[in-house]
Write an enzyme that holds these catalytic residues in place. Structure first.
Site, PDB file in Angstrom:
ATOM      1  N   ASP A  38      43.721  33.810  39.388  1.00  0.00           N
ATOM      2  CA  ASP A  38      42.226  33.646  39.006  1.00  0.00           C
ATOM      3  C   ASP A  38      41.482  34.310  40.249  1.00  0.00           C
ATOM      4  OD1 ASP A  38      39.690  33.099  38.938  1.00  0.00           O
ATOM      5  OD2 ASP A  38      39.900  30.934  38.532  1.00  0.00           O
ATOM      6  N   PHE A  52      39.824  25.672  41.309  1.00  0.00           N
ATOM      7  CA  PHE A  52      38.611  25.619  40.534  1.00  0.00           C
ATOM      8  C   PHE A  52      38.669  26.870  39.419  1.00  0.00           C
ATOM      9  CE2 PHE A  52      34.208  27.027  38.940  1.00  0.00           C
ATOM     10  CZ  PHE A  52      33.691  25.619  38.602  1.00  0.00           C
ATOM     11  N   LYS A  72      32.330  37.116  38.608  1.00  0.00           N
ATOM     12  CA  LYS A  72      31.479  37.240  39.637  1.00  0.00           C
ATOM     13  C   LYS A  72      31.016  38.487  39.945  1.00  0.00           C
ATOM     14  CE  LYS A  72      31.600  32.547  41.176  1.00  0.00           C
ATOM     15  NZ  LYS A  72      32.856  31.878  40.894  1.00  0.00           N
TER      16      LYS A  72
END
Ligand SMILES: *Cc1c(COP(=O)(O)O)cnc(C)c1O
Length: 395
Positions: free
Chosen positions: A229, A144, A258
């Site tokens: 990532d 993702f 995040k």
């Protein structure tokens, strides 16, 4: 107008349904306030938050130092263009560069944007090779990377892609942790291999040492960028400051978002070696990227993660939590690193359990039919894990 004093949850939900695009299957709860590991709904009910804004509220809700930094900066300078220097952007860049051992930073506003920057960076760097076909990017199935068009293309899950074709050309997918498939996929036309050190969204699957070691070697051999990532794994989540530290190797490019702003939106793309100097003026930009306000939140958050040794807490409490989860009835497997944890059950009970937990004041995240994901704040304690476990047992 709806004020905090007169919140009618049904009214809020009706308003949302009528005026907000239906991109989310929201749960029937309206949150109005948060503090530490807890959030409170419109009726004042308390919830222990083991989702933490999907690994965003690393320091919990409204961490005092971040609140103070945001308030102070909001009254000083919120935004000015990246056409000019501001004081905090280079300070946050220095902090992240020194912490990660990378070379330079580019700031944006989200994980998907950070990955876009990484993809463009790798494509541009490959132009210098003289091989006009050096533009392919290898990513993993079940990965993702976000929701922009390039990010869904990088995301190896057809469910996120199928409504939005044609996708961005030049991406190929291999099964995660499959060393032979990786070797077969990387060649002279590869400009990047892009991986999460722990796959988050698809159910918390850590990479194997063999897989990431092979990725590092192949990128060196074919002069391709190894992109990690770390949007979810970065900044303490896995029990180390960065996910890559578990594997004794370093990426060329790394993305963060995040936890970075303690809840305030900010993303970063960090690059090392030649990749740190690939972008030149005009190549890439973001109007809002690295505003004084976002960087104030980022500096306060990252400083507190370091000073509070919250990555160490994530490692210790995470290990305790995983051991506790393994004792639940019907458990098939408990996976994860630090406080990035999944519990997989033998039966399809995840959605039911998450709904019951919410009713009982515990927020957890179901993935598919059988998996519960837990990404609590890094500041969570063993006592709060015990409280969560008691609720899970009831459910
Ligand atoms: C959440 C996430 C993203 C996307 O971040 P956004 O801020 O939603 O764009 C990208 N990569 C990983 C690994 C993530 O967990």
């Amino acid at each position: 107008m709806i004020t905090n004093e007169s919140i009618n949850a049904a009214e809020v939900m009706a308003l949302d349904k009528e005026y907000v695009m239906h991109t989310y299957g929201r749960l029937p709860v309206v949150f109005v306030r948060g503090e530490g590991c807890f959030v409170y709904d419109a009726a004042g009910k308390e919830y222990l938050d083991f989702v933490a804004g999907i690994a965003v509220n690393g320091l919990g809700h409204c961490p005092p130092k971040v609140v103070e930094a945001i308030c102070k900066q909001a009254g000083t300078l919120i935004h000015t263009s990246n056409l000019y220097y501001t004081t905090l952007q280079p300070q946050l860049a220095k902090l992240l560069v020194e912490l990660s051992g990378m070379g330079k930073a580019f700031f944006c506003n989200s994980g998907a944007e950070a990955n876009e920057a990484a993809i463009k960076l790798a494509r541009k760097a490959a132009k210098a090779s003289g091989n006009p076909n050096k533009s392919n990017i290898v990513t993993a199935e079940q990965s993702f990377h976000g929701r922009t068009l390039a990010a869904i293309t990088a995301t190896g899950q057809p469910k996120y892609q199928k409504s939005f074709t044609p996708l961005v050309p030049g991406f190929g997918y291999i099964p995660y942790n499959d060393v032979e498939a990786l070797k077969a996929a990387v060649n002279d036309d590869t400009c990047a291999v892009m991986m999460e050190p722990v796959q988050g969204e698809s159910g918390v699957h850590p990479a194997t040492l063999e897989f990431l070691t092979a990725a590092r070697e192949l990128c060196d051999k074919f002069d391709a960028a190894l992109i990690f990532d770390e949007v979810q794994t970065g900044l303490g989540r896995t029990g180390k400051m960065f996910g890559f530290e578990h594997f004794g190797l370093k990426p060329d490019v790394m993305t963060l978002a995040k936890t970075l702003g303690g809840g305030f939106p900010i993303g970063a793309c960090l690059a090392a070696g030649k990749y740190a100097d690939t972008f030149e003026p005009g190549d890439h930009a973001s109007t809002f990227g690295g505003t004084p306000l976002a960087c104030a939140a980022g500096i306060a958050t990252v400083s507190e993660i370091i000073e509070g040794r919250w990555a160490v807490n994530a490692a210790e409490v995470g290990e305790y939590f995983r051991a506790q989860l393994a004792t639940l009835p019907g458990i098939k497997e408990v996976r994860g690193l630090g406080l990035m944890i999944a519990a997989e059950f033998t039966e399809p009970i995840a959605k039911d359990m998450a709904a019951k937990a919410l009713e009982n004041g515990l927020i957890v995240n179901p993935i598919g039919e059988n998996i519960l994901r837990f990404v609590p704040p890094l500041i969570v304690t063993k006592a709060l894990v015990d409280r969560a476990m008691a609720t899970l047992r009831e459910c």
